[in-house]
Scaffold this active site. Sequence first.
Site, PDB file in Angstrom:
ATOM      1  N   SER A   1      -5.160  27.782  63.674  1.00  9.95           N
ATOM      2  CA  SER A   1      -4.133  28.579  63.008  1.00  9.95           C
ATOM      3  C   SER A   1      -3.790  27.976  61.645  1.00  9.95           C
ATOM      4  CB  SER A   1      -2.908  28.693  63.923  1.00  9.95           C
ATOM      5  OG  SER A   1      -2.012  29.681  63.466  1.00  9.95           O
TER       6      SER A   1
ATOM      7  N   ASP B   1      -5.437  38.256  69.995  1.00 14.14           N
ATOM      8  CA  ASP B   1      -4.526  37.408  69.227  1.00 14.14           C
ATOM      9  C   ASP B   1      -3.484  38.286  68.533  1.00 14.14           C
ATOM     10  OD1 ASP B   1      -3.356  35.764  67.215  1.00 14.14           O
ATOM     11  OD2 ASP B   1      -5.142  34.502  67.166  1.00 14.14           O
TER      12      ASP B   1
ATOM     13  N   HIS C   1      -4.109  33.622  71.112  1.00 19.85           N
ATOM     14  CA  HIS C   1      -3.970  32.625  70.052  1.00 19.85           C
ATOM     15  C   HIS C   1      -3.732  31.209  70.579  1.00 19.85           C
ATOM     16  CE1 HIS C   1      -3.364  31.824  65.754  1.00 19.85           C
ATOM     17  NE2 HIS C   1      -2.301  31.090  66.027  1.00 19.85           N
TER      18      HIS C   1
END
Length: 280
Positions: free
Chosen positions: A151, A227, A260
Site C-alpha cells: 500500500s 481490494d 487489501h
Amino acid sequence: MDQVYKVRSIHECFGGQVGFYTHRSVETKTAMNFSVFLPPQAKHSNVPALFYLAGLTCTEETFMIKAGAQKLASREGLALICPDTSPRGAGIEGEDEDWDFGTGAGFYLDSIKAPWSKNYRMYSYITQELITLVQGSFPVDVDRIGIFGHSMGGHGALTIHLKRPDIFKTSSAFAPICAPAKCPWGEKAFTNYLGNDRNTWTNYDASYLVKINGAGPEILIDQGLEDSFLEKELHPHLFEEACKNSGRSLILRRHKNYDHGYYFISSFISDHIHHHLKLL
C-alpha cells in the site's frame, strides 16, 4: 562499529532471530523503531536482505507478526528489515489527528513544507541513515539488497528503488499506491508535506519516475480485485501503462477474491521472496 541502537527484544524464529530495536535518528530528530529477521546462515556469513515498507497505520512490527515470511527467509538465508512508517512523538500539532496523514503515514518522502519538514524525512531516513546503520551493524551483503512493501509502503518501495537502484537493486509491491499524485491519499499527503507545486510531487510518484528510470530489473506487483481501495486510491493500471511506455518489465498479477490485508500478503509472500532472490 559502536552499537548505535538499543535492543527492545529478541525472539528465536525458525533457527534465526527476530529483533526489535530503537535508535535516535538524525534525519527525523526522534526515536525510530525498526525490526530485523536474521536467518541462521547470518551466524556464519553475510546474507542478502530485503527491506519491507509497511502501509498506513502500521509499524515496524506489522510485517514481522502477520506476513509469515520468516520460514522461507530462514530456508533461503535472507534477512528482513522493517522500519516504522513515520516519526512518532515529533510534537507537531495535528500529527495524530488523521489515520492517513502524520503519525503512521510518513509516505516515505522528505517533507519540504513546515512544520513537517523538520521531522518527516522518511526517504532520507531509509536511503541514508537506516541503510547505513543496518550495513554497519548486521551481517547483510551490501551488494544484494532489495525492497518491497504494501500500500503506502508499496509506493515507498517502488519510488525508492526507482530513485536509488544503486542501493536497492530489486523491487516488488503488494497493492501499492501507484500514482499518488492522482489519488486522495496522495494528494492529501503531498499537499501537506510538499506544498501545492505539483511539479515537486513527481519526485515521489512511481508512475512518473518509471518513465525517466525505465531501465532495470523486472518489477513484481500483486493486486487483489476485492481490494476496497483499488479504484479510488491505487491505480495499478497507470503504473502498468507507464512501464509499457518506458520499456520496463513488469509482472502485474490481479487476483480474484483477495482484498487489501495481510491474508492477501501472506498468500503471495513466497513469490515475492523468490522474485528478489532470483534477481539479487
